[in-house]
Design a protein around this motif. Structure first.
Motif, short mmCIF file in Angstrom:
data_model
loop_
_atom_site.label_atom_id
_atom_site.label_comp_id
_atom_site.label_asym_id
_atom_site.label_seq_id
_atom_site.Cartn_x
_atom_site.Cartn_y
_atom_site.Cartn_z
N TYR A 4 37.06 37.78 40.81
CA TYR A 4 37.69 36.71 40.04
C TYR A 4 39.19 36.78 40.28
CZ TYR A 4 33.67 35.06 37.31
OH TYR A 4 32.49 34.47 36.92
N ILE A 5 39.77 35.67 40.75
CA ILE A 5 41.19 35.62 41.06
C ILE A 5 41.88 34.76 40.01
CG2 ILE A 5 42.88 35.07 42.87
CD1 ILE A 5 40.37 34.95 44.78
N PHE A 6 42.85 35.34 39.30
CA PHE A 6 43.55 34.56 38.26
C PHE A 6 45.06 34.61 38.47
CE2 PHE A 6 44.30 38.66 36.56
CZ PHE A 6 45.17 38.58 35.49
N ASP A 7 45.78 33.73 37.79
CA ASP A 7 47.20 33.51 38.06
C ASP A 7 48.14 34.51 37.41
OD1 ASP A 7 47.04 32.77 35.41
OD2 ASP A 7 47.55 30.66 35.73
N GLY A 8 47.63 35.44 36.61
CA GLY A 8 48.48 36.45 35.97
C GLY A 8 48.93 36.11 34.56
N SER A 9 48.64 34.90 34.10
CA SER A 9 49.00 34.51 32.74
C SER A 9 47.95 35.00 31.75
CB SER A 9 49.15 32.99 32.64
OG SER A 9 47.88 32.35 32.80
N PHE A 10 48.35 35.10 30.48
CA PHE A 10 47.40 35.52 29.46
C PHE A 10 46.29 34.49 29.31
CE2 PHE A 10 46.34 36.38 24.84
CZ PHE A 10 45.77 37.62 25.09
N GLU A 11 46.67 33.20 29.40
CA GLU A 11 45.68 32.13 29.32
C GLU A 11 44.71 32.20 30.50
OE1 GLU A 11 48.92 31.75 29.00
OE2 GLU A 11 49.07 31.27 26.86
N GLY A 12 45.24 32.55 31.68
CA GLY A 12 44.38 32.69 32.85
C GLY A 12 43.41 33.84 32.70
N PHE A 13 43.88 34.93 32.11
CA PHE A 13 43.01 36.09 31.87
C PHE A 13 41.87 35.72 30.92
CE2 PHE A 13 41.94 39.63 29.06
CZ PHE A 13 41.50 40.58 29.99
N LEU A 14 42.22 35.01 29.84
CA LEU A 14 41.21 34.62 28.86
C LEU A 14 40.22 33.62 29.47
CD1 LEU A 14 43.47 34.23 25.69
CD2 LEU A 14 41.90 36.12 26.22
N THR A 15 40.73 32.74 30.33
CA THR A 15 39.85 31.79 31.02
C THR A 15 38.86 32.53 31.91
OG1 THR A 15 41.61 30.11 31.03
CG2 THR A 15 39.76 29.77 32.52
N ALA A 16 39.32 33.61 32.56
CA ALA A 16 38.43 34.42 33.40
C ALA A 16 37.29 35.00 32.57
CB ALA A 16 39.23 35.53 34.07
N LEU A 17 37.60 35.43 31.36
CA LEU A 17 36.56 35.93 30.46
C LEU A 17 35.54 34.83 30.13
CD1 LEU A 17 38.62 38.13 28.00
CD2 LEU A 17 36.57 38.88 29.22
N PHE A 18 36.04 33.64 29.87
CA PHE A 18 35.16 32.50 29.57
C PHE A 18 34.22 32.24 30.74
CE2 PHE A 18 33.86 28.12 29.57
CZ PHE A 18 33.62 27.82 28.24
N GLU A 19 34.79 32.20 31.97
CA GLU A 19 34.00 31.92 33.16
C GLU A 19 32.97 33.02 33.41
OE1 GLU A 19 33.98 29.19 34.61
OE2 GLU A 19 35.89 28.22 34.17
N PHE A 20 33.33 34.24 33.09
CA PHE A 20 32.41 35.35 33.27
C PHE A 20 31.16 35.19 32.41
CE2 PHE A 20 30.94 39.56 31.79
CZ PHE A 20 30.51 40.09 33.00
N TYR A 21 31.35 34.85 31.14
CA TYR A 21 30.21 34.71 30.24
C TYR A 21 29.47 33.40 30.49
CZ TYR A 21 31.17 38.90 27.58
OH TYR A 21 31.32 40.21 27.21
N GLU A 22 30.18 32.42 31.03
CA GLU A 22 29.54 31.14 31.35
C GLU A 22 28.64 31.27 32.58
OE1 GLU A 22 29.03 26.85 30.93
OE2 GLU A 22 29.84 28.39 29.59
N ARG A 23 29.12 32.01 33.59
CA ARG A 23 28.41 32.10 34.87
C ARG A 23 27.49 33.31 34.98
NH1 ARG A 23 30.92 28.96 38.91
NH2 ARG A 23 32.63 27.70 38.04
N LYS A 24 27.82 34.37 34.22
CA LYS A 24 27.03 35.61 34.24
C LYS A 24 26.76 36.11 35.67
CE LYS A 24 24.72 34.80 29.82
NZ LYS A 24 25.56 33.65 29.44
N PRO A 25 27.82 36.43 36.42
CA PRO A 25 27.63 36.85 37.81
C PRO A 25 27.31 38.32 37.99
CG PRO A 25 29.96 36.78 37.28
CD PRO A 25 29.23 36.37 36.03
N GLY A 26 27.15 39.08 36.90
CA GLY A 26 27.01 40.53 37.01
C GLY A 26 28.39 41.16 36.99
N ARG A 27 28.51 42.35 37.52
CA ARG A 27 29.80 43.04 37.52
C ARG A 27 30.78 42.31 38.45
NH1 ARG A 27 32.38 47.60 36.18
NH2 ARG A 27 33.84 48.52 37.67
N ILE A 28 32.01 42.15 37.97
CA ILE A 28 33.02 41.46 38.77
C ILE A 28 34.28 42.32 38.85
CG2 ILE A 28 32.14 39.22 38.05
CD1 ILE A 28 35.50 39.85 36.77
#
Length: 258
Positions: A4-28
């Motif tokens: 998961y590649i994010f932009d370094g912002s706190f909002e970007g980090f939280l969005t990554a968490l959302f995408e993780f639980y939305e997509r359930k890709p396993g360990r990332i």
């Protein structure tokens, strides 16, 4: 493994968490955009920062975490240490996947890492509050550059507003190229294209930009430190422990010292 590649912002980090639980890709693996290097066996996924998604995740964390740990979580994020974001991500997942109060389980490596980083960032915050040295410019604004190890400007904003409430000031982070400007009412973020850096201690602004009396204030400040110094009690090892040399170039009282 998915990266998961994010932009370094706190909002970007939280969005990554959302995408993780939305997509359930396993360990990332969570990686900063500026540090990402494509690999043959990795599947990259670019996280697009979404305020709505990040707000939803933060509210979810707030419901799970105590107020103290909410502050710890955000403070640890401000470390901006690339390798640490993975620990923070895993800590957030642990919180979501367990009952409320799980943040107190220091047997979890990710939670322990967050607690330790929180202490490190807070230590840097307190140092910046102590080591700020202003120079008055010709237009009456007090300017102080800093280069903290971590992004502590958001943490010192309220302290500086209260402590220096009677003067306009700019505290500028040279490493991250942004600063705080206080106009006697509010504190706002500012950014400049060209900012002078310190060459020797206490000389970070050209003389033509300073108030005509600024050099006299610097002399008085140095005289004060000399008069309060007791040579017989000098302990340089202890002094450097509390005032590391990397901060000296911004301390007026260290002018002319290595």
């Amino acid at each position: 493994m998915t990266v998961y590649i994010f932009d370094g912002s706190f909002e970007g980090f939280l969005t990554a968490l959302f995408e993780f639980y939305e997509r359930k890709p396993g360990r990332i693996q969570l990686v900063l955009q500026s540090h990402f290097q494509p690999g043959l066996l990795e599947e990259p996924f670019e996280v697009i920062t979404d305020p709505a998604k990040s707000t939803r995740v933060w509210k979810g964390l707030q419901a799970k975490l105590s107020p103290d740990w909410q502050k710890r979580f955000y403070t640890a994020f401000l470390s901006e240490v690339p390798d640490f974001f993975q620990h923070l991500f895993e800590a957030a997942c642990y919180i979501f996947d367990h009952a409320k109060g799980a943040e107190h389980n220091y047997g979890n490596p990710a939670l322990l890492a967050v607690a330790q980083m929180d202490r490190s960032v807070h230590r840097e915050k307190h140092r910046m509050e102590a080591f700020i040295r202003f120079q008055e410019t010709a237009d009456g604004i007090f300017y102080a550059p800093i280069e903290p190890d971590y992004n502590v400007l958001p943490l010192i904003s309220r302290f500086c507003k209260n402590r220096y409430a009677d003067q306009q000031w700019i505290i500028y982070d040279l490493k991250r190229k942004y600063g705080l400007f206080y106009d006697l009412q509010t504190v706002a973020e500012v950014s400049f294209e060209m900012i002078p850096e310190a060459k020797t201690a206490g000389t970070y602004l050209p003389e033509q930009l300073l108030d005509s009396q600024e050099h006299l204030y610097a002399l008085l400040w140095n005289d004060y430190f000399k008069s309060t110094n007791i040579p017989a009690r000098k302990n340089m090892k202890l002094h450097i422990q509390h005032v590391p040399k990397r901060y000296w170039k911004y301390l007026t009282e260290k002018k002319g010292k290595n």
